[in-house]
Write a protein that holds these residues in place. Structure first.
Motif, PDB file in Angstrom:
ATOM      1  N   GLY A   1       0.747  -0.963  -0.332  1.00  0.00           N
ATOM      2  CA  GLY A   1       0.268   0.118  -0.052  1.00  0.00           C
ATOM      3  C   GLY A   1       1.662   1.358  -0.038  1.00  0.00           C
ATOM      4  N   SER A   2       0.129   2.313   0.302  1.00  0.00           N
ATOM      5  CA  SER A   2       1.159   3.622   0.050  1.00  0.00           C
ATOM      6  C   SER A   2       2.093   4.053   0.955  1.00  0.00           C
ATOM      7  CB  SER A   2      -0.109   4.679   0.201  1.00  0.00           C
ATOM      8  OG  SER A   2      -0.740   5.427  -1.108  1.00  0.00           O
ATOM      9  N   THR A   3       1.600   3.237   2.227  1.00  0.00           N
ATOM     10  CA  THR A   3       3.141   3.761   3.549  1.00  0.00           C
ATOM     11  C   THR A   3       3.873   3.409   2.893  1.00  0.00           C
ATOM     12  OG1 THR A   3       0.658   3.538   5.012  1.00  0.00           O
ATOM     13  CG2 THR A   3       2.467   3.590   5.983  1.00  0.00           C
ATOM     14  N   GLU A   4       3.615   1.953   2.798  1.00  0.00           N
ATOM     15  CA  GLU A   4       4.848   0.883   2.320  1.00  0.00           C
ATOM     16  C   GLU A   4       5.964   1.757   1.330  1.00  0.00           C
ATOM     17  OE1 GLU A   4       4.823  -3.082   1.168  1.00  0.00           O
ATOM     18  OE2 GLU A   4       6.806  -2.843   0.288  1.00  0.00           O
ATOM     19  N   SER A   5       5.136   2.381   0.044  1.00  0.00           N
ATOM     20  CA  SER A   5       5.144   2.788  -1.248  1.00  0.00           C
ATOM     21  C   SER A   5       6.620   4.238  -0.979  1.00  0.00           C
ATOM     22  CB  SER A   5       4.616   3.114  -1.844  1.00  0.00           C
ATOM     23  OG  SER A   5       3.380   1.756  -2.476  1.00  0.00           O
ATOM     24  N   ILE A   6       5.770   5.001   0.356  1.00  0.00           N
ATOM     25  CA  ILE A   6       6.524   6.124   0.695  1.00  0.00           C
ATOM     26  C   ILE A   6       7.453   5.468   1.534  1.00  0.00           C
ATOM     27  CG2 ILE A   6       5.898   8.050   2.228  1.00  0.00           C
ATOM     28  CD1 ILE A   6       3.447   8.083   1.632  1.00  0.00           C
ATOM     29  N   ASN A   7       7.123   4.466   2.792  1.00  0.00           N
ATOM     30  CA  ASN A   7       8.817   4.681   2.683  1.00  0.00           C
ATOM     31  C   ASN A   7       9.578   4.342   2.349  1.00  0.00           C
ATOM     32  OD1 ASN A   7       8.830   4.219   6.135  1.00  0.00           O
ATOM     33  ND2 ASN A   7       7.201   4.113   5.026  1.00  0.00           N
ATOM     34  N   LEU A   8       9.905   2.903   1.185  1.00  0.00           N
ATOM     35  CA  LEU A   8      10.395   2.229   0.068  1.00  0.00           C
ATOM     36  C   LEU A   8      10.994   3.309  -0.494  1.00  0.00           C
ATOM     37  CD1 LEU A   8      11.439   0.465  -1.764  1.00  0.00           C
ATOM     38  CD2 LEU A   8       9.948  -0.114  -2.204  1.00  0.00           C
ATOM     39  N   ALA A   9       9.902   4.766  -1.785  1.00  0.00           N
ATOM     40  CA  ALA A   9      10.714   5.554  -1.860  1.00  0.00           C
ATOM     41  C   ALA A   9      11.816   6.612  -1.270  1.00  0.00           C
ATOM     42  CB  ALA A   9       9.820   6.646  -2.533  1.00  0.00           C
ATOM     43  N   ILE A  10      11.585   7.363  -0.172  1.00  0.00           N
ATOM     44  CA  ILE A  10      11.741   8.347   0.727  1.00  0.00           C
ATOM     45  C   ILE A  10      13.071   7.336   1.242  1.00  0.00           C
ATOM     46  CG2 ILE A  10      12.028   9.786   2.299  1.00  0.00           C
ATOM     47  CD1 ILE A  10       8.960  10.300   1.820  1.00  0.00           C
ATOM     48  N   LYS A  11      12.627   6.690   1.979  1.00  0.00           N
ATOM     49  CA  LYS A  11      14.155   6.021   2.451  1.00  0.00           C
ATOM     50  C   LYS A  11      15.145   4.696   1.480  1.00  0.00           C
ATOM     51  CE  LYS A  11      12.181   5.134   6.832  1.00  0.00           C
ATOM     52  NZ  LYS A  11      11.007   3.229   8.036  1.00  0.00           N
ATOM     53  N   GLY A  12      14.534   4.791   0.178  1.00  0.00           N
ATOM     54  CA  GLY A  12      15.415   4.219  -0.192  1.00  0.00           C
ATOM     55  C   GLY A  12      16.187   5.195  -0.813  1.00  0.00           C
ATOM     56  N   ILE A  13      15.511   6.330  -1.260  1.00  0.00           N
ATOM     57  CA  ILE A  13      16.907   7.316  -2.356  1.00  0.00           C
ATOM     58  C   ILE A  13      17.454   7.773  -1.430  1.00  0.00           C
ATOM     59  CG2 ILE A  13      16.369   9.464  -3.112  1.00  0.00           C
ATOM     60  CD1 ILE A  13      15.543   7.441  -5.280  1.00  0.00           C
ATOM     61  N   TYR A  14      16.734   8.025  -0.070  1.00  0.00           N
ATOM     62  CA  TYR A  14      18.222   8.613   0.734  1.00  0.00           C
ATOM     63  C   TYR A  14      19.911   7.632   1.347  1.00  0.00           C
ATOM     64  CZ  TYR A  14      19.578  11.986   4.743  1.00  0.00           C
ATOM     65  OH  TYR A  14      20.780  12.269   5.586  1.00  0.00           O
ATOM     66  N   PHE A  15      18.940   5.942   1.652  1.00  0.00           N
ATOM     67  CA  PHE A  15      19.890   5.514   1.946  1.00  0.00           C
ATOM     68  C   PHE A  15      20.995   5.755   0.780  1.00  0.00           C
ATOM     69  CE2 PHE A  15      17.050   3.901   5.201  1.00  0.00           C
ATOM     70  CZ  PHE A  15      17.486   4.717   6.196  1.00  0.00           C
ATOM     71  N   GLN A  16      19.687   5.211  -0.517  1.00  0.00           N
ATOM     72  CA  GLN A  16      20.972   5.098  -1.609  1.00  0.00           C
ATOM     73  C   GLN A  16      21.904   6.159  -2.008  1.00  0.00           C
ATOM     74  OE1 GLN A  16      21.340   2.226  -2.770  1.00  0.00           O
ATOM     75  NE2 GLN A  16      22.771   2.992  -4.759  1.00  0.00           N
ATOM     76  N   TYR A  17      21.458   7.985  -1.658  1.00  0.00           N
ATOM     77  CA  TYR A  17      22.275   8.881  -2.193  1.00  0.00           C
ATOM     78  C   TYR A  17      23.296   9.698  -0.972  1.00  0.00           C
ATOM     79  CZ  TYR A  17      20.214   8.071  -7.083  1.00  0.00           C
ATOM     80  OH  TYR A  17      20.341   7.261  -8.087  1.00  0.00           O
ATOM     81  N   SER A  18      22.874   9.439   0.136  1.00  0.00           N
ATOM     82  CA  SER A  18      23.158  10.894   0.742  1.00  0.00           C
ATOM     83  C   SER A  18      24.157  11.055   1.522  1.00  0.00           C
ATOM     84  CB  SER A  18      21.749  10.079   2.276  1.00  0.00           C
ATOM     85  OG  SER A  18      22.295   8.535   2.990  1.00  0.00           O
ATOM     86  N   SER A  19      24.861   9.703   0.503  1.00  0.00           N
ATOM     87  CA  SER A  19      26.736  10.407   0.910  1.00  0.00           C
ATOM     88  C   SER A  19      27.021  11.353  -0.650  1.00  0.00           C
ATOM     89  CB  SER A  19      27.543   9.273   0.381  1.00  0.00           C
ATOM     90  OG  SER A  19      26.873   8.806  -0.637  1.00  0.00           O
ATOM     91  N   GLN A  20      25.710  11.297  -0.830  1.00  0.00           N
ATOM     92  CA  GLN A  20      26.105  12.445  -1.568  1.00  0.00           C
ATOM     93  C   GLN A  20      25.435  13.806  -1.345  1.00  0.00           C
ATOM     94  OE1 GLN A  20      24.951  11.217  -5.716  1.00  0.00           O
ATOM     95  NE2 GLN A  20      26.744   8.976  -4.905  1.00  0.00           N
ATOM     96  N   LYS A  21      24.661  13.759  -1.320  1.00  0.00           N
ATOM     97  CA  LYS A  21      22.925  15.110  -1.302  1.00  0.00           C
ATOM     98  C   LYS A  21      22.588  14.387   0.103  1.00  0.00           C
ATOM     99  CE  LYS A  21      23.714  16.601  -5.584  1.00  0.00           C
ATOM    100  NZ  LYS A  21      22.327  17.256  -7.013  1.00  0.00           N
ATOM    101  N   ARG A  22      21.651  15.222   0.391  1.00  0.00           N
ATOM    102  CA  ARG A  22      21.171  14.796   2.332  1.00  0.00           C
ATOM    103  C   ARG A  22      20.087  15.504   2.539  1.00  0.00           C
ATOM    104  NH1 ARG A  22      23.403  11.693   6.087  1.00  0.00           N
ATOM    105  NH2 ARG A  22      25.315  11.080   6.215  1.00  0.00           N
ATOM    106  N   HIS A  23      19.445  16.986   1.480  1.00  0.00           N
ATOM    107  CA  HIS A  23      18.731  17.640   1.634  1.00  0.00           C
ATOM    108  C   HIS A  23      17.425  17.175   1.012  1.00  0.00           C
ATOM    109  CE1 HIS A  23      17.181  22.479   0.661  1.00  0.00           C
ATOM    110  NE2 HIS A  23      16.526  21.603   2.606  1.00  0.00           N
ATOM    111  N   ILE A  24      16.095  17.650   1.412  1.00  0.00           N
ATOM    112  CA  ILE A  24      15.035  17.093   1.394  1.00  0.00           C
ATOM    113  C   ILE A  24      13.712  18.183   1.613  1.00  0.00           C
ATOM    114  CG2 ILE A  24      12.871  15.717   1.438  1.00  0.00           C
ATOM    115  CD1 ILE A  24      14.526  13.400   2.058  1.00  0.00           C
TER     116      ILE A  24
END
Ligand code: PLP
Length: 381
Positions: free
Chosen positions: A74-97
């Motif tokens: 459902g959307s709660t999982e999709s949102i968690n996956l989108a936001i955490k998934g992107i952040y954990f993948q790219y936060s070594s380069q960019k941290r601002h959301i």
């Protein structure tokens, strides 16, 4: 208990399931119970082919590539996956959301979690009294280290629509990712091609069944990578867990019904919603939150007069509508959405959300209005 006697005006919380969707669910649970990943035997192979078929249908309905779709609960999982998934993948380069104060708690709490535990630098945009963000504020806040903008398409409490085409243009120009929570948009506004890099859907919000949703990441395999949040058998590479074929088939059915009939449904719910607001305001001094903003067709969040608060609470015993969003109801807190729209706690307390669907009728609205009159008059004696 026969629940059909209670008129249902709470379709932003969840919707009644469409009879055609129930048929699909029932057939698939009976006939296609196989695991689509069990490709070594005929039942698994048949189920895998059906999974691919429905994935293709869904991709065509959403105008995306099949590879861009990840099924979730459902959307709660999709949102968690989108936001955490992107952040954990790219936060070594960019941290601002950048996000906005009126987002659903699934977005806000996920972002606050990243801020608290993973040093995410978070900017939450303000809204005006109508729930609108300012595009120049958004643009001003995008920096060199901005990773993503998370702005919902339509608000679940007020129905206010954000200018997602303009937001997409800005994020493209500035080369940042745009994730839009589109949970409340399907069948309630015109959506030819959703202008976001990442978006989501929850089937129970458009007459599908509960427990299935999806995340779309455009050009997933080529451009954007996500860190998984569920680890296991990697059935969908970054989302582990057996893919529930009957639920996927039912999602495809619900989505096809809502998209193919969207003009008809939008016209119908718009007519009902406007009738409701017009008739109410003929006799009562109500305020409609977000009235001057562009809104999805089915949602009306109204503030009643102080003397009628008890009546609106009382009528919730027989008519189903919401006092705050379903989630903030549960938490017993005043709505953060209405608070951001410059309303006091006392005003928020007098605010009620009515959200209609194509299953509702003018007759049901009249029933509610008559009951409201009767109760108010009864209370005066
Ligand atoms: N986003 C919005 C805008 C919603 O309205 C909801 C549900 O109310 C969600 C996300 C979460 O959806 P679900 O409860 O299906 O996970």
């Amino acid at each position: 208990m026969n629940i059909s006697k209670f008129p249902y005006f709470d379709n932003n919380a969840t919707t009644p399931i469409h009879p055609e969707v129930i048929k699909v669910l029932s057939n698939y649970h009976q006939d296609y119970y196989g695991n689509p990943s069990s490709k070594a035997h005929p039942i698994g192979i048949i189920c895998n082919a059906l999974l691919e078929k429905h994935k293709k249908e869904i991709s065509e309905l959403l105008n995306v590539s099949e590879n861009d779709i990840i099924f979730t609960s459902g959307s709660t999982e999709s949102i968690n996956l989108a936001i955490k998934g992107i952040y954990f993948q790219y936060s070594s380069q960019k941290r601002h959301i950048i996000s906005c104060k009126t987002e659903h708690s699934a977005v806000l709490e996920t972002l606050l979690y990243l801020k608290e535990h993973f040093n995410c630098d978070l900017t939450l945009l303000e809204v005006d009294a109508n729930g609108n963000i300012k595009l120049d504020e958004l643009e001003k806040n995008i920096r060199e280290d901005t990773l993503m903008v998370c702005i919902m398409t339509a608000n679940n409490e007020t129905g206010v629509i954000h200018p997602i085409h303009d937001i997409h243009t800005i994020t493209q120009k500035k080369k940042v990712l745009f994730f839009s929570d589109t949970t409340q948009a399907f069948g309630k506004m015109k959506l030819d091609k959703i202008p976001a890099d990442i978006f989501c859907a929850s089937s129970h919000k458009f007459h599908g069944c509960k427990g299935i949703g999806l995340l779309v990441i455009r050009n997933f395999n080529r451009k954007i990578f996500l860190h998984p949040i569920l680890h296991g058998g990697q059935q969908q590479v970054i989302r582990s867990g057996t893919i529930p074929l009957p639920l996927v088939a039912s999602l495809a059915k619900a989505l096809s019904i809502i998209i193919e009939n969207s003009d008809k449904y939008i016209t119908h719910t718009h007519k009902i919603r406007n009738y409701f607001e017009k008739q109410l305001s003929l006799k009562h001094n109500i305020h409609v939150h977000g009235k001057s903003a562009s809104r999805i067709s089915n949602t009306s969040n109204i503030m009643c007069e102080p003397q009628h608060y008890e009546t609106f609470i009382k009528l919730m015993k027989t008519f189903c509508y919401s006092h705050g969003s379903a989630c903030s109801d549960g938490a017993g807190k005043p709505s953060h959405v209405l608070k951001s729209m410059e309303l006091s706690d006392a005003q928020i307390k007098r605010s009620f959300r009515f959200s209609f669907s194509h299953f509702n009728s003018i007759h049901e609205i009249d029933m509610f209005l008559n009951e409201l009159d009767k109760t108010i008059n009864g209370m005066q004696f």
